[in-house]
Enzyme design. Structure first.
Site, mmCIF file in Angstrom:
data_model
loop_
_atom_site.group_PDB
_atom_site.id
_atom_site.type_symbol
_atom_site.label_atom_id
_atom_site.label_comp_id
_atom_site.label_asym_id
_atom_site.label_seq_id
_atom_site.Cartn_x
_atom_site.Cartn_y
_atom_site.Cartn_z
ATOM 1 N N ASP A 177 2.206 -4.837 8.826
ATOM 2 C CA ASP A 177 1.721 -3.815 8.892
ATOM 3 C C ASP A 177 2.642 -2.424 8.856
ATOM 4 O OD1 ASP A 177 2.401 -3.102 11.167
ATOM 5 O OD2 ASP A 177 0.449 -3.663 12.755
ATOM 6 N N LEU A 178 2.163 -1.573 8.689
ATOM 7 C CA LEU A 178 2.589 -0.396 8.323
ATOM 8 C C LEU A 178 2.268 0.235 9.087
ATOM 9 C CD1 LEU A 178 0.909 0.968 4.681
ATOM 10 C CD2 LEU A 178 3.068 -0.550 5.124
ATOM 11 N N ASP A 220 -4.168 -2.138 6.828
ATOM 12 C CA ASP A 220 -2.949 -2.239 6.421
ATOM 13 C C ASP A 220 -2.184 -3.352 6.967
ATOM 14 O OD1 ASP A 220 -3.262 -1.612 9.383
ATOM 15 O OD2 ASP A 220 -0.864 -0.436 8.840
#
Length: 296
Positions: A177-178, A220
């Site tokens: 994930d970001l 994300d």
């Protein structure tokens, strides 16, 4: 071996009820049975195999192929013949695809006309199969990034685990994930956030092998199924992802970073335990060592 390519583009007015307007009742019953069988499946290869059984009564061929753009299928055991005969399939004068016979001997005019009639029985089942395939592809695809979605991930993870057990190979799972994506999204707006998600999806695709699969769950959150995995292959994917993030103009502009966690399948795993262990590795990495890939 010389190959002869002949395109037949003649169109015929077709009425399904004409099958009853035949002198030979056996032929009528056989064609009705063919229509019923062709409508019992939405799998293109099965449709072609069902049709081939009837077509062999009128032409000697070693292969039968259907093509429409990227859609390609063939009957079981297809191989080249002495030449080829191609027929354009149309619905309401609109091109549907090419049906190609790999033939071993010339087709008589009588049998040629029979084939032209038989092709009218297959066009709608083929069209239905293609439309179904397209609809299923859309249902398995994330609309923003074009990656496969969570629904398809669940199917492919099960398949990959089964294949790994059967072939005695390792399968790895990477989740990503970001970092601070919500802050970026809230500060610069959803349009920028969407572009960043698309850029990150592209970075992931560029970082994996052809045999690996990338998915977006939503938000994300992303995942990669790595088949025939090893510690080396996963470290290589990590390095490529870092390089892709560092060289993408949009991602570097907004200082986009990501967290990665991975694990290998255990013999006792089911899909849920396998994924949860990778997810746990992600969060351990996210809140401890933000520059290292974490394994659990």
């Amino acid at each position: 071996m010389q190959t002869l390519n002949l395109l037949e583009s003649q169109t015929y007015e077709y009425n399904a009820f004409k099958i009853f307007d035949l002198n030979n009742k056996d032929n009528a019953h056989r064609k009705l049975a063919l229509m019923e069988q062709l409508q019992c499946t939405l799998e293109l290869d099965k449709i072609l195999n069902i049709f081939a059984i009837e077509a062999t009564k009128y032409v000697s061929f070693s292969g039968l192929y259907f093509t429409q753009g990227d859609v390609r299928t063939a009957i079981r055991g297809s191989r080249p013949g002495r030449s080829e005969r191609q027929f354009e399939l149309k619905i309401n004068n609109e091109f549907l695809g090419l049906l190609t016979y790999a033939i071993n001997s010339p087709i008589s005019l009588t049998n040629f006309n029979v084939l032209e009639e038989l092709h009218q029985y297959i066009v709608h089942p083929i069209n239905n199969a293609i439309q179904y395939k397209n609809a299923m592809s859309l249902a398995m695809q994330d609309g923003l990034t074009g990656l496969a979605n969570r629904r398809y991930f669940d199917e492919q993870l099960k398949r990959a685990m089964h294949h790994a057990n059967r072939q005695k190979h390792q399968v790895g799972l990477v989740v990503a994930d970001l970092n601070k994506f919500k802050v970026i999204n809230d500060t610069f707006g959803h349009h920028v956030g969407d572009e960043i998600l698309k850029g990150f999806a592209k970075a992931l695709e560029l970082s994996v092998r052809d045999s690996d699969s990338v998915f977006r769950f939503g938000g994300d959150e992303f995942a990669i199924i790595v088949e025939e995995a090893s510690q080396e292959s996963l470290c290589m994917i990590e390095a490529r992802i870092k390089k892709a993030l560092a060289t993408d103009a949009l991602l570097t502009k907004y200082d986009v970073g990501c967290s990665l966690g991975y694990t290998f399948m255990h013999r006792a795993d089911d899909e849920k335990s396998f994924f949860e262990r990778a997810d746990q590795a992600l969060y351990q990495q996210k809140f401890s060592q933000p520059t290292a890939l974490s394994l659990v």
